[in-house]
Design a protein around this motif. Structure first.
Motif, PDB file in Angstrom:
ATOM      1  N   GLY A   1       0.782  -1.229   0.068  1.00  0.00           N
ATOM      2  CA  GLY A   1      -0.050  -0.024  -0.013  1.00  0.00           C
ATOM      3  C   GLY A   1       1.093   1.325  -0.035  1.00  0.00           C
ATOM      4  O   GLY A   1       0.202   2.312  -0.128  1.00  0.00           O
ATOM      5  N   ARG A   2       1.999   1.063   0.143  1.00  0.00           N
ATOM      6  CA  ARG A   2       2.941   2.416  -0.006  1.00  0.00           C
ATOM      7  C   ARG A   2       2.689   3.100  -1.297  1.00  0.00           C
ATOM      8  O   ARG A   2       2.709   2.334  -2.320  1.00  0.00           O
ATOM      9  N   GLN A   3       3.203   4.313  -1.504  1.00  0.00           N
ATOM     10  CA  GLN A   3       2.853   4.974  -2.615  1.00  0.00           C
ATOM     11  C   GLN A   3       3.940   6.329  -2.653  1.00  0.00           C
ATOM     12  O   GLN A   3       4.108   6.862  -1.939  1.00  0.00           O
ATOM     13  N   ALA A   4       4.584   6.389  -3.808  1.00  0.00           N
ATOM     14  CA  ALA A   4       5.353   7.566  -4.322  1.00  0.00           C
ATOM     15  C   ALA A   4       5.045   8.231  -5.425  1.00  0.00           C
ATOM     16  O   ALA A   4       4.563   7.541  -6.319  1.00  0.00           O
ATOM     17  N   MET A   5       4.987   9.514  -5.542  1.00  0.00           N
ATOM     18  CA  MET A   5       4.899  10.337  -6.583  1.00  0.00           C
ATOM     19  C   MET A   5       5.961  11.284  -6.842  1.00  0.00           C
ATOM     20  O   MET A   5       6.403  11.861  -5.804  1.00  0.00           O
ATOM     21  N   PHE A   6       6.295  11.348  -7.994  1.00  0.00           N
ATOM     22  CA  PHE A   6       7.253  12.622  -8.212  1.00  0.00           C
ATOM     23  C   PHE A   6       6.789  13.211  -9.621  1.00  0.00           C
ATOM     24  O   PHE A   6       6.350  12.752 -10.532  1.00  0.00           O
ATOM     25  N   ASP A   7       7.480  14.458  -9.653  1.00  0.00           N
ATOM     26  CA  ASP A   7       7.285  15.192 -10.899  1.00  0.00           C
ATOM     27  C   ASP A   7       8.657  16.137 -10.997  1.00  0.00           C
ATOM     28  O   ASP A   7       9.310  16.300 -10.382  1.00  0.00           O
ATOM     29  N   CYS A   8       9.270  16.325 -12.340  1.00  0.00           N
ATOM     30  CA  CYS A   8      10.334  16.744 -12.856  1.00  0.00           C
ATOM     31  C   CYS A   8      10.384  17.516 -13.986  1.00  0.00           C
ATOM     32  O   CYS A   8       9.717  16.984 -15.127  1.00  0.00           O
ATOM     33  N   GLY A   9      11.292  18.464 -14.247  1.00  0.00           N
ATOM     34  CA  GLY A   9      11.306  19.140 -15.440  1.00  0.00           C
ATOM     35  C   GLY A   9      12.308  20.176 -15.775  1.00  0.00           C
ATOM     36  O   GLY A   9      12.709  20.567 -14.613  1.00  0.00           O
ATOM     37  N   PHE A  10      12.837  20.310 -17.095  1.00  0.00           N
ATOM     38  CA  PHE A  10      13.667  21.479 -17.221  1.00  0.00           C
ATOM     39  C   PHE A  10      12.902  22.637 -17.612  1.00  0.00           C
ATOM     40  O   PHE A  10      13.277  23.488 -18.361  1.00  0.00           O
ATOM     41  N   ASP A  11      11.734  22.713 -16.993  1.00  0.00           N
ATOM     42  CA  ASP A  11      10.852  23.947 -17.881  1.00  0.00           C
ATOM     43  C   ASP A  11      10.238  24.864 -16.659  1.00  0.00           C
ATOM     44  O   ASP A  11       9.170  25.499 -17.105  1.00  0.00           O
ATOM     45  N   GLN A  12      10.721  24.945 -15.645  1.00  0.00           N
ATOM     46  CA  GLN A  12      10.151  25.580 -14.467  1.00  0.00           C
ATOM     47  C   GLN A  12      11.207  26.158 -13.449  1.00  0.00           C
ATOM     48  O   GLN A  12      12.309  25.593 -13.708  1.00  0.00           O
ATOM     49  N   ASN A  13      10.866  27.191 -12.808  1.00  0.00           N
ATOM     50  CA  ASN A  13      11.803  27.834 -11.902  1.00  0.00           C
ATOM     51  C   ASN A  13      12.382  26.785 -10.846  1.00  0.00           C
ATOM     52  O   ASN A  13      11.668  25.619 -10.502  1.00  0.00           O
ATOM     53  N   PHE A  14      13.586  26.971 -10.620  1.00  0.00           N
ATOM     54  CA  PHE A  14      14.472  25.850  -9.834  1.00  0.00           C
ATOM     55  C   PHE A  14      13.780  25.710  -8.424  1.00  0.00           C
ATOM     56  O   PHE A  14      13.446  26.512  -7.682  1.00  0.00           O
ATOM     57  N   THR A  15      13.217  24.473  -8.356  1.00  0.00           N
ATOM     58  CA  THR A  15      12.270  23.963  -7.045  1.00  0.00           C
ATOM     59  C   THR A  15      12.827  22.466  -6.537  1.00  0.00           C
ATOM     60  O   THR A  15      13.199  21.745  -7.575  1.00  0.00           O
ATOM     61  N   GLN A  16      13.122  22.047  -5.563  1.00  0.00           N
ATOM     62  CA  GLN A  16      13.581  20.950  -5.174  1.00  0.00           C
ATOM     63  C   GLN A  16      12.720  20.456  -3.744  1.00  0.00           C
ATOM     64  O   GLN A  16      13.258  20.830  -2.804  1.00  0.00           O
ATOM     65  N   LEU A  17      11.668  20.043  -3.875  1.00  0.00           N
ATOM     66  CA  LEU A  17      10.595  19.719  -2.446  1.00  0.00           C
ATOM     67  C   LEU A  17      10.621  18.242  -2.438  1.00  0.00           C
ATOM     68  O   LEU A  17      10.395  17.362  -3.387  1.00  0.00           O
ATOM     69  N   ALA A  18      10.435  17.772  -1.061  1.00  0.00           N
ATOM     70  CA  ALA A  18      10.339  16.421  -0.915  1.00  0.00           C
ATOM     71  C   ALA A  18       9.622  16.411   0.492  1.00  0.00           C
ATOM     72  O   ALA A  18       9.782  17.008   1.404  1.00  0.00           O
ATOM     73  N   ASN A  19       8.478  15.400   0.665  1.00  0.00           N
ATOM     74  CA  ASN A  19       8.020  15.063   1.680  1.00  0.00           C
ATOM     75  C   ASN A  19       7.726  13.660   1.806  1.00  0.00           C
ATOM     76  O   ASN A  19       7.360  12.884   1.062  1.00  0.00           O
ATOM     77  N   VAL A  20       8.243  13.146   3.166  1.00  0.00           N
ATOM     78  CA  VAL A  20       7.950  11.643   3.492  1.00  0.00           C
ATOM     79  C   VAL A  20       6.828  11.597   4.526  1.00  0.00           C
ATOM     80  O   VAL A  20       6.964  11.968   5.629  1.00  0.00           O
ATOM     81  N   GLY A  21       5.696  10.849   4.141  1.00  0.00           N
ATOM     82  CA  GLY A  21       4.743  10.702   5.086  1.00  0.00           C
ATOM     83  C   GLY A  21       4.744   9.549   5.880  1.00  0.00           C
ATOM     84  O   GLY A  21       4.913   8.404   5.381  1.00  0.00           O
ATOM     85  N   GLY A  22       4.649   9.525   7.275  1.00  0.00           N
ATOM     86  CA  GLY A  22       4.457   8.347   8.116  1.00  0.00           C
ATOM     87  C   GLY A  22       3.044   8.344   8.679  1.00  0.00           C
ATOM     88  O   GLY A  22       2.210   9.350   8.948  1.00  0.00           O
ATOM     89  N   SER A  23       2.779   7.310   9.343  1.00  0.00           N
ATOM     90  CA  SER A  23       1.671   7.148  10.116  1.00  0.00           C
ATOM     91  C   SER A  23       1.508   8.171  11.473  1.00  0.00           C
ATOM     92  O   SER A  23       0.201   8.396  11.757  1.00  0.00           O
ATOM     93  N   GLU A  24       2.458   8.351  12.024  1.00  0.00           N
ATOM     94  CA  GLU A  24       2.331   9.446  13.065  1.00  0.00           C
ATOM     95  C   GLU A  24       3.013  10.711  12.837  1.00  0.00           C
ATOM     96  O   GLU A  24       2.756  11.696  13.516  1.00  0.00           O
ATOM     97  N   SER A  25       3.860  10.826  11.818  1.00  0.00           N
ATOM     98  CA  SER A  25       4.386  12.402  11.417  1.00  0.00           C
ATOM     99  C   SER A  25       4.979  12.353  10.135  1.00  0.00           C
ATOM    100  O   SER A  25       4.706  11.192   9.564  1.00  0.00           O
ATOM    101  N   PHE A  26       5.342  13.499   9.626  1.00  0.00           N
ATOM    102  CA  PHE A  26       5.862  13.568   8.430  1.00  0.00           C
ATOM    103  C   PHE A  26       7.169  14.320   8.408  1.00  0.00           C
ATOM    104  O   PHE A  26       7.238  15.246   9.011  1.00  0.00           O
ATOM    105  N   ILE A  27       8.059  13.977   7.393  1.00  0.00           N
ATOM    106  CA  ILE A  27       9.506  15.028   7.114  1.00  0.00           C
ATOM    107  C   ILE A  27       9.112  15.595   5.863  1.00  0.00           C
ATOM    108  O   ILE A  27       8.717  15.023   4.942  1.00  0.00           O
ATOM    109  N   GLN A  28       9.615  16.900   5.979  1.00  0.00           N
ATOM    110  CA  GLN A  28       9.555  17.685   4.714  1.00  0.00           C
ATOM    111  C   GLN A  28      10.811  18.732   4.532  1.00  0.00           C
ATOM    112  O   GLN A  28      11.228  19.126   5.582  1.00  0.00           O
TER     113      GLN A  28
END
Length: 365
Positions: free
Chosen positions: A239-266
């Motif tokens: 049931g774990r799932q991951a999604m990503f998006d990337c491109g050479f066509d937008q302003n420089f951005t590098q975001l990540a979020n790891v979700g857990g059942s009790e908390s999450f890291i971003q």
């Protein structure tokens, strides 16, 4: 994580390519990396190799070679850095392994699964260390986050990962950069910055292989058919799932979020830290809506990590420590080539899904 280099030991490194990324590494990292000395540079011509050595300030320290084979024949060299395009890199990694040279290669590893498997197998069979250039994994921040993700009481069970990585490339880049050329780095943004997104997912999920991969609709390509923007969803049988998006066509951005059942890291600079001497991430605890749903009641603790040297420097030092261990009679650290191989297979599964009209690809580990 290596905190100090092995006392009195020096790794002699050769560079196979006078590319811009190699210049960046020599200028900003290798000259100041404990235990590593650049002793040779090879290019497609002797003049290019000499120009590289002059531009990077290692004159009198490094020898110039007018061919890659000449450098690989140099018995004084312990290891090589191969930043050649993915379309060219596999053959030279295999040649380097056959000569007993340890290899740090850039990513993506290769353009096909067959090439990836052959490349990794060649290094394993030769008993040499292979590592790819995913520098953020060598940052102390990554180790700190791993401790939190592994803390079941604090974090719970890892459930999801969401990442995006963009950089704004001009039209010249989209036409002429090696990452825009089908025969050189034909995986485009997917093989370059998409690679980093996938490493976050695999890192968070303890390098478990996904069960299915499906590209998102709406991928964009240049005139050669190389991806300039794409994304995908990866799923696991539990049931774990991951999604990503990337491109050479937008302003420089590098975001990540790891979700857990009790908390999450971003964190907002998951690949390249905003600052060289420090970096941070947030641990967001349990919470919910309050005051008639007008605000969120949730703890957000910012964790700061101080860096005495850049993450790229630490990568090179970790590479050197692996080689010192081999010289002392130990086997190559298979953790690193295993990560490279799994990430490469994920990248290529996304590419396969894109080519097949975004159909689901059953992942083969």
């Amino acid at each position: 994580m290596t905190e100090t280099s092995s006392s009195g030991r020096k790794l002699h490194l050769g560079i196979l390519s006078a590319a811009g990324i190699a210049k960046k590494n020599v200028r900003g990292i290798l000259k100041n990396t404990n235990g590593i000395e650049v002793v040779a540079v090879a290019a497609r011509s002797l003049d290019k190799a000499k120009a590289f050595i002059k531009e990077t300030g290692i004159e009198g320290k490094a020898k110039a070679y007018g061919s890659y084979d000449e450098l690989l024949d140099d018995a004084n060299i312990h290891a090589v850095y191969i930043p050649l395009p993915a379309g060219l890199r596999p053959q030279w990694v295999k040649k380097a392994a056959a000569k007993g040279k340890h290899v740090l290669g850039e990513k993506p590893v290769a353009l096909t699964n067959k090439e990836t498997e052959e490349l990794i197998s060649a290094c394993r069979e030769a008993g040499v260390q292979y590592m790819d250039g995913t520098m953020w994994l060598h940052n102390p921040r990554a180790h700190y986050m791993k401790e939190i993700i592994s803390n079941k009481k604090l974090f719970g069970e890892p459930k999801s990962v969401t990442t995006c990585f963009y950089m704004a490339a001009d039209e010249d880049f989209k036409k002429n950069d090696v990452r825009a050329k089908k025969d050189l780095d034909g995986l485009g943004c997917l093989g370059d910055i998409g690679w980093y997104c996938l490493t976050v997912t695999l890192f968070a999920f303890n390098y478990d292989a996904p069960s299915q991969v499906q590209a998102h609709i709406g991928a964009k390509f240049n005139d050669e058919g190389v991806p300039m923007h794409c994304g995908a969803t990866l799923t696991w049988a539990d049931g774990r799932q991951a999604m990503f998006d990337c491109g050479f066509d937008q302003n420089f951005t590098q975001l990540a979020n790891v979700g857990g059942s009790e908390s999450f890291i971003q964190w907002t600079d998951f690949c390249i830290p905003t600052k060289e001497d420090s970096c941070e991430f947030s641990v967001v605890g349990p919470g919910g809506l309050s005051d008639l749903d007008t605000r969120i009641n949730q703890d957000n603790e910012v964790k700061k990590v101080y860096l005495d040297r850049p993450q790229e420097t630490r990568m090179w030092e970790d590479f050197a420590e692996c080689i010192y261990a081999i010289q002392d009679g130990k086997k190559p650290d298979d953790h690193w080539p295993s990560i490279s191989e799994l990430t490469s297979k994920c990248v290529l599964a996304v590419a396969e899904s894109i080519e097949n009209g975004c159909k689901v690809v059953e992942f083969k580990a």
